[in-house]
Design a protein around this motif. Structure first.
Motif, short mmCIF file in Angstrom:
data_model
loop_
_atom_site.label_atom_id
_atom_site.label_comp_id
_atom_site.label_asym_id
_atom_site.label_seq_id
_atom_site.Cartn_x
_atom_site.Cartn_y
_atom_site.Cartn_z
N LEU A 629 -5.65 -3.63 -4.72
CA LEU A 629 -6.88 -4.39 -4.53
C LEU A 629 -7.93 -3.59 -3.77
O LEU A 629 -9.09 -3.92 -3.77
CB LEU A 629 -6.59 -5.69 -3.76
N THR A 722 -1.11 -7.43 -8.89
CA THR A 722 -1.38 -8.12 -7.62
C THR A 722 -0.24 -9.02 -7.18
O THR A 722 -0.38 -9.77 -6.21
CB THR A 722 -2.66 -8.98 -7.74
N THR A 725 0.72 -8.33 -3.63
CA THR A 725 -0.40 -8.24 -2.67
C THR A 725 -1.25 -9.48 -2.83
O THR A 725 -2.19 -9.51 -3.62
CB THR A 725 -1.26 -6.99 -2.95
N THR A 727 -3.85 -12.38 -2.69
CA THR A 727 -5.29 -12.43 -2.46
C THR A 727 -5.77 -13.85 -2.70
O THR A 727 -5.16 -14.60 -3.47
CB THR A 727 -6.03 -11.47 -3.42
#
Length: 1030
Positions: A629, A722, A725, A727
């Motif tokens: 990201l 993603t 991670t 978000t």
């Protein structure tokens, strides 16, 4: 020229407010009268109408002139502006347009010479009488000096005459108010944060260029005054002290200032002493500590243009050599101008290029020089000088009013570039196999021409385009000042000596050559921003051209050369890791070529998708890969300040290709492959996926299934990138992915459900994918028959159960909710919860599921889960505000409603888990208020409430009493006088609980006596206890 801004008025100012236009209006309205010319002095009155309710204003204007130049002005309006006021303009225009109506007189000295003594005395006395208040002191002083025999005035022959004009040997120049220029520049710099201030300063730079073009010596004078004010800007010292860079606007103004000084110093017609004085000033300014440095680490000893080119050495060798030279070198914004001081225009070959359009090879060959002077076609070349320097000559010629000469030199430079490119291609073909095997390349141009301080490509393009610009039929004073900027129109102008060539085609070729050059990104944020800005400015020039058949041929030819030029082109097959990406240029070429040669357009754009600085990043061993990201990856590429911007441009190029390729599966899949290989930012990939889905599903046409599939594939890639991670945008991404799969069909939706493990977290899959995929809106959109609908439901239930097994804490309740309508699935979900409880599922989640079970009408299962939760719970004596208090009270209420059997079973759990006396007494009271409910065997409801002194509540009563005793001792150990009142209230609650037992009164009295003996040292507290309880 001295009554207008020449190029662009300040923001908000139109023709009507410009002094020249206002002066012309005054002249046409008959406002000028009593015009008198005495020698070289012109005077007159200007009557200007006042505003509403204001009287007419009268201004006295006087002008001195010499050899067609106004040398001084004076006006009663006391105008304090950079340019002459409208009243001076009106009087000057009156003299030009109505010369015969102007009363002419000889210079005053000639008139005086015709008078005798009596006439002279009468003249002087009348003059003094008419203006005695103004001139009497001066007249007396002059009379005293004349009567003094040895005075200086008597030693000088003759007397001054302001109307007689200057001598032939005297210098003459236009009147320039130096103080006002300095004041205005100072004021504009102090307002540097405002857009209008920068625009006005740029207008002043344009005025300098206009003066240079008219060969007006005031151009250099005005630039000197402006430079001195720039150097006195107090912000320079502040920025230097703080170690902060100057603002972008200010940096751009300094860049323009430095480029203007190059034009001034390089002037082809200035006198040597003039150039010497300028260089002295520049050298003085260059040494000042506050003088800004040139950004970007551009070299000052660049290689000269050569007829033959070979591939350069390795980047490592170049860096080593640079490191030896770089320390100690200090290059300011004036260093280029100082370097230009050593250039001259006396080269014979250069003079012949400038002198004629038909200059070609002759019997003398190379004019005694070793370097070739003509290409194989006999067209002149300009070699032996760095390309930016050669282009600075072109800009200088244009700036000083030599447009034809500028064009001739520009043509010679283009001839040289073409010859150089031909040799580059030959050199690359010889080494192509070796370079392709290596896979990467040393950079052939460490310094790019686009973004260079001298802006060589821009200078060359503007010089070539200027010759092709169509004159407009109606010329306003400022063509760009209208509400809508007129579109510039160009025409093909043939190049003399080059049949079939046009300056317009040359401009396009040069721009593409510069934009497509493979080059290293310069050092520093501003220098990198300047590369981007210069690219955009060049592309804006190209977009003004209407591409006819000739230009399209040039475009196709140049695009082909860019693809074949190897390490010399940013579109070549081999690319240096830190080369400037070609995305912006490629987007223009793609759009321009698409209607004419789609195959070439796609090949070029796909080649340009590369961003090698991210592709070939080598991370140290053992170091985790940076977050996908983090599009800037700042820890690993601190030099690439504009990486985020470049990635956005890459995304825009990809989006343009996806949109154009709609309906063409071949190119759609090629573009998809390029996107997956080259774009590394999940946020940008998600944007591409959204754009593709929107393009694929127009409102008034059937969807493009191939493009929809590509949108889904990109979305899946984002999910995989993603997954680890988290978000804040993940929820939005997941919802969009489900809606995109829904647009494609039920199989796509079931596929993402079946492969959820690599795409979603269990929470996302259970709470968003499974739920959204089975909503009424989704099922209606899919228009499924009953078997297919049940198949989708089964897939969603399987997904929910898998998620519950993977993450029972967060997914068990969503799984139960989703499986409600299927008994087997619901039982499986319930069993998962029971298994998880044995494995350590927290009491809070168990209570939540238990309440859900009660809500669904399954009280026994709710009771089971509540007992499992209580077994994990522990509430200490002082935790009467524990988060689980309400859950415990609910569980007790549930067991009471089920019957005596369940109540008896839960009491030991309550006693073991809860040590808080007020909670235990609260539960006890609640259970004694009413009779228990029906038991599990369906027996009749108990006739009366349970007693606290009988089983099963007597155990709870004992526990509550013991808890009060233990808590009291614990509180008294560290009690302070301010808490005595709270403790007395606590004892009051304890007494109420003690009294529930048959011998509660005696127990409480014994308890108090024990307290009094144990804590008799706390006399005040014990006194309070006696007062309250005896």
């Amino acid at each position: 020229m001295y009554s207008s801004l020449g190029y662009q008025p300040p923001e908000g100012e139109h023709d009507a407010q410009v002094p020249f236009t206002r002066g012309l209006h005054l002249l046409q309205s008959g406002a000028v009268d009593r015009v008198l010319q005495v020698g070289f002095h012109l005077s007159g009155n200007i009557r200007e109408p006042g505003g509403p309710g204001e009287p007419e204003r009268l201004y006295h204007v006087s002008i001195s002139f010499d050899r067609c130049k106004i040398t001084s002005v004076s006006c009663g309006c006391d105008n304090r502006d950079l340019f002459y006021c409208a009243h001076v303009v009106a009087l000057s225009l009156y003299r030009i347009r109505h010369a015969r109506q102007v009363e002419l007189r000889l210079p005053i000295s000639e008139t005086l010479s015709q008078m005798n003594r009596d006439q002279l005395q009468k003249f002087v006395q009348y003059l003094i009488s008419a203006h005695h208040t103004e001139v009497l002191p001066t007249a007396q002083r002059l009379a005293d000096e004349i009567l003094l025999l040895g005075s200086e005035i008597n030693l000088v022959h003759g007397a001054p005459d302001p109307t007689a004009g200057a001598g032939i040997e005297d210098a003459n120049c236009w009147h320039l108010d130096e103080d006002q220029i300095q004041e205005q520049v100072k004021q504009l710099l102090s307002n540097g944060g405002y857009y209008g201030a920068s625009q006005q300063l740029r207008s002043m730079f344009c005025k300098v260029r206009e003066m240079l073009r008219m060969r007006d010596s005031n151009g250099a004078r005005m630039l000197i005054l402006m430079t001195e004010q720039f150097l006195q800007d107090p912000r320079l010292a502040l920025w230097r002290q703080q170690g902060a860079g100057m603002t972008d606007k200010c940096r751009q103004l300094w860049d323009e200032l430095g480029a203007l000084w190059v034009c001034v110093v390089l002037s082809p017609h200035c006198k040597p002493e003039e150039r010497g004085s300028w260089l002295q000033l520049l050298a003085k300014w260059d040494k000042l500590d506050v003088c800004p440095l040139e950004e970007g680490n551009y070299s000052f000893d660049e290689p000269s243009l050569q007829a033959t080119v070979t591939l350069s050495r390795g980047r490592e060798e170049e860096e080593e050599e640079e490191e030896v030279v770089a320390p100690g070198s200090r290059h300011t914004v004036f260093s280029r101008a100082l370097q230009a001081g050593s250039l001259h225009w006396s080269d014979t070959h250069l003079q012949r290029i400038l002198a004629s359009d038909s200059y070609g090879p002759s019997l003398t060959g190379t004019l005694g020089s070793e370097k070739p002077t003509f290409d194989p076609q006999g067209r002149p070349l300009w070699l032996g000088e760095p390309f930016p320097t050669a282009c600075a000559r072109v800009d200088t010629l244009r700036a000083h009013g030599y447009p034809r000469q500028a064009l001739r030199l520009a043509g010679a430079i283009v001839n040289t570039l073409r010859l150089q490119r031909r040799h580059q291609l030959e050199s690359y073909k010889q080494q192509k196999k070796e370079l392709l095997q290596k896979g990467n390349t040393c950079i052939t141009n460490t310094e790019g021409w686009v973004g260079h301080p001298l802006d060589p490509i821009g200078c060359l393009c503007r010089a070539l385009l200027e010759a092709c610009r169509l004159e407009e039929e109606t010329l306003a004073l400022y063509p760009d000042s209208g509400p809508e900027k007129r579109k510039v129109a160009y025409q093909h102008v043939p190049v003399p000596g080059s049949p079939g060539e046009s300056y317009l085609a040359l401009a396009l070729e040069v721009a593409l050559l510069g934009l497509g050059q493979q080059r290293a990104l310069p050092e520093g944020l501003y220098a990198q921003d300047k590369v981007v800005r210069s690219e955009e400015q060049l592309l804006a020039l190209l977009e003004e051209m209407e591409l006819d058949e000739r230009l399209v041929q040039v475009l196709r030819r140049q695009a082909g050369l860019l693809l074949e030029a190897g390490p010399f082109s940013g579109f070549g097959e081999v690319l240096f890791r830190e080369s400037v990406p070609m995305h912006t240029c490629a987007r223009y070429l793609f759009t321009a070529l698409l209607p004419h040669d789609p195959d070439l357009a796609y090949r070029l754009a796909l080649r340009a998708m590369r961003l090698p600085v991210l592709e070939t990043a080598a991370f140290p061993a053992g170091e985790p890969h940076p977050s996908p990201l983090d599009s800037i990856v700042s820890n690993h590429f601190p030099r690439w300040f504009i990486l985020g911007h470049l990635e956005t441009r890459q995304c825009e190029l990809a989006s343009a290709m996806l949109t154009a390729a709609k309906g063409d599966p071949k190119w759609l899949h090629a573009v998809l492959g390029s996107i997956q290989q080259n774009i590394h930012s999940p946020a940008l990939l998600f944007k591409l996926a959204q754009d593709a889905c929107k393009t694929a599903t127009p409102a008034s046409a059937p969807p493009d299934t191939t493009l929809l599939g590509i949108a889904l594939e990109l979305g899946l890639q984002v999910m995989r990138m993603t997954l680890n991670t988290m978000t804040w945008r993940r929820r939005e991404m997941v919802r969009w992915l489900v809606s995109c799969a829904t647009e494609i069909g039920p199989q796509a939706l079931m596929n993402i459900m079946q492969n959820w493990y690599s795409l979603f977290t269990p929470v996302e899959a259970a709470t968003i994918v499974a739920v959204t995929g089975t909503t009424h809106a989704t099922l209606s959109r899919l228009q499924l028959d009953a078997p297919r609908r049940e198949e989708l439901w089964a897939c969603a239930r399987t997904l929910a159960l898998q998620c519950a097994m993977k993450d029972p804490q967060n997914c068990s309740l969503p799984a139960l909710t989703l499986c409600e309508k299927n008994h087997a699935a619901f039982e499986a979900a319930y069993q998962i919860v029971l298994d998880a409880a044995a494995g350590g599922l927290g009491h809070a989640h168990l209570f939540t599921v238990a309440r859900y079970m009660e809500h669904r009408g399954l009280p026994l299962r709710a009771y089971k889960l509540a007992t499992l939760a209580l077994a994990q719970l522990s509430i200490a004596f002082n935790q009467d505000s524990h988060p689980a208090v309400n859950d415990v009270l609910w569980a007790c209420s549930l067991s009471h409603s089920l019957g005596r059997h369940e109540l008896s079973a839960i009491v030991p759990l309550i006693i073991r888990s809860i040590h808080c006396a007020p909670m235990l007494s609260d539960i006890l009271r609640r259970w004694t208020l009413s009779a228990p409910g029906l038991g599990p065997l369906g027996a009749r409801r108990a006739a009366k409430p349970l007693g606290a002194d009988r089983a099963p509540l007597c155990q709870l009563l004992d526990a509550a009493v013991a808890a009060y005793i233990a808590t009291s001792h614990s509180r008294l150990t560290h009690i302070s006088p301010r808490h005595y009142g709270d403790f007395i209230e606590f004892l009051g609650q304890a007494r109420e609980t003690f009294l529930l037992a048959p011998d509660g009164h005696l127990q409480f009295a014994q308890f108090l006596e024990n307290l009094k003996q144990t804590y008799k040292g706390k006399k005040k507290l014990m006194l309070l206890v006696r007062e309250r309880f005896g």
